[in-house]
Enzyme design. Structure first.
Site, mmCIF file in Angstrom:
data_model
loop_
_atom_site.group_PDB
_atom_site.id
_atom_site.type_symbol
_atom_site.label_atom_id
_atom_site.label_comp_id
_atom_site.label_asym_id
_atom_site.label_seq_id
_atom_site.Cartn_x
_atom_site.Cartn_y
_atom_site.Cartn_z
ATOM 1 N N ASP A 264 64.620 23.155 33.447
ATOM 2 C CA ASP A 264 65.843 23.938 33.396
ATOM 3 C C ASP A 264 66.108 24.212 31.925
ATOM 4 O O ASP A 264 66.112 23.285 31.107
ATOM 5 C CB ASP A 264 67.018 23.195 34.033
ATOM 6 C CG ASP A 264 68.148 24.145 34.405
ATOM 7 O OD1 ASP A 264 67.879 25.103 35.156
ATOM 8 O OD2 ASP A 264 69.288 23.941 33.948
ATOM 9 N N PRO B 125 55.776 32.756 40.541
ATOM 10 C CA PRO B 125 54.359 32.413 40.362
ATOM 11 C C PRO B 125 53.925 32.412 38.898
ATOM 12 O O PRO B 125 53.055 31.635 38.495
ATOM 13 C CB PRO B 125 53.623 33.490 41.163
ATOM 14 C CG PRO B 125 54.596 34.624 41.300
ATOM 15 C CD PRO B 125 55.950 33.986 41.336
ATOM 16 N N GLY B 126 54.555 33.265 38.081
ATOM 17 C CA GLY B 126 54.227 33.303 36.658
ATOM 18 C C GLY B 126 54.619 32.013 35.961
ATOM 19 O O GLY B 126 53.898 31.514 35.089
ATOM 20 N N GLY C 284 63.517 37.143 28.302
ATOM 21 C CA GLY C 284 64.882 36.617 28.253
ATOM 22 C C GLY C 284 65.612 36.966 26.974
ATOM 23 O O GLY C 284 65.665 38.129 26.552
ATOM 24 N N TYR C 285 66.143 35.939 26.318
ATOM 25 C CA TYR C 285 66.943 36.127 25.109
ATOM 26 C C TYR C 285 66.109 36.096 23.821
ATOM 27 O O TYR C 285 66.672 36.066 22.723
ATOM 28 C CB TYR C 285 68.020 35.034 25.032
ATOM 29 C CG TYR C 285 69.027 35.091 26.149
ATOM 30 C CD1 TYR C 285 70.053 36.038 26.162
ATOM 31 C CD2 TYR C 285 68.976 34.186 27.222
ATOM 32 C CE1 TYR C 285 70.983 36.085 27.189
ATOM 33 C CE2 TYR C 285 69.904 34.230 28.251
ATOM 34 C CZ TYR C 285 70.905 35.181 28.230
ATOM 35 O OH TYR C 285 71.825 35.232 29.246
#
EC number: 3.6.1.66
Length: 204
Positions: free
Chosen positions: A75, A18-19, A163-164
């Protein structure tokens, strides 16, 4: 048919997060009624393609054809030159089912140390983030846009982002993505670049 996005129409963000659906709505300027694939009861397909573009199109087409309305999917991931482009399309998988990116960054650090030992003369910290952004219509038509930002892998710094972001320092900047104010990162990121292309091409 017109391959344009009409303000006010409903779109599916091909994600069960949802975010992320909320972020996509924001990146589209709030001009559309964006719902997530989860809210539309659209199951997530297996990502079987070998590229960011392929997986983005696969997810967008699956959502559009299942729900019968226009769908949007992205993606994205981190690629590292010294690791021959890894983790690339497997960026999320390196973090495991628990999305443990701290562990994923430790794996990268270990692999980079090995690469430096084996190829010290040509070793580089160069890396890049890619975002492939696909829009698909229920009839099967699809368009895709790709944003990329280059930089270097550094020791983890910063508490922001996700993430990164703590190990990626974009070229020309002294801060990692995780150290940057959110607005600054959002203004230069790979995702921003892909969305700017989308808006220039598909907005009515």
């Amino acid at each position: 048919m017109s391959l344009k996005l009409i303000s006010g129409e409903q779109l599916i963000a091909a994600t069960h997060n949802p975010g992320k659906a909320k972020e996509i709505s924001s990146l589209l300027g709030g001009r559309f009624a964006v719902i997530s694939a989860k809210d539309a009861n659209v199951p997530e397909p297996d990502e079987t393609e070998s590229s960011f573009i392929g997986n983005a199109i696969l997810k967008a087409r699956h959502a559009a054809m299942t729900a019968g309305i226009v769908a949007l999917a992205d993606d994205s991931g981190l690629s590292i030159t010294a690791l021959k482009g890894d983790p690339g399309i497997y960026s999320a998988r390196w973090a495991g089912p628990d999305k443990d990116f701290k562990r994923a960054m430790e794996i990268i650090d270990h692999k980079l140390l090995q690469a430096q030992v084996h190829d010290s003369e040509v070793f580089t910290t160069h890396a890049w983030f890619t975002c492939a952004l696909a829009v698909a219509w229920p009839e099967g038509h699809a368009v895709v846009f790709e944003g990329r930002i280059d930089g270097d892998i550094v020791s983890p710094r910063g508490e922001g982002g996700f993430g990164y972001d703590p190990i990626f320092q974009p070229k020309g900047y002294g801060l990692t993505f995780a150290e940057m104010p959110e607005a600054q990162k959002d203004g230069i990121s790979h995702r921003h670049l892909a969305f700017e292309q989308l808006k220039a091409t598909l907005f009515d």
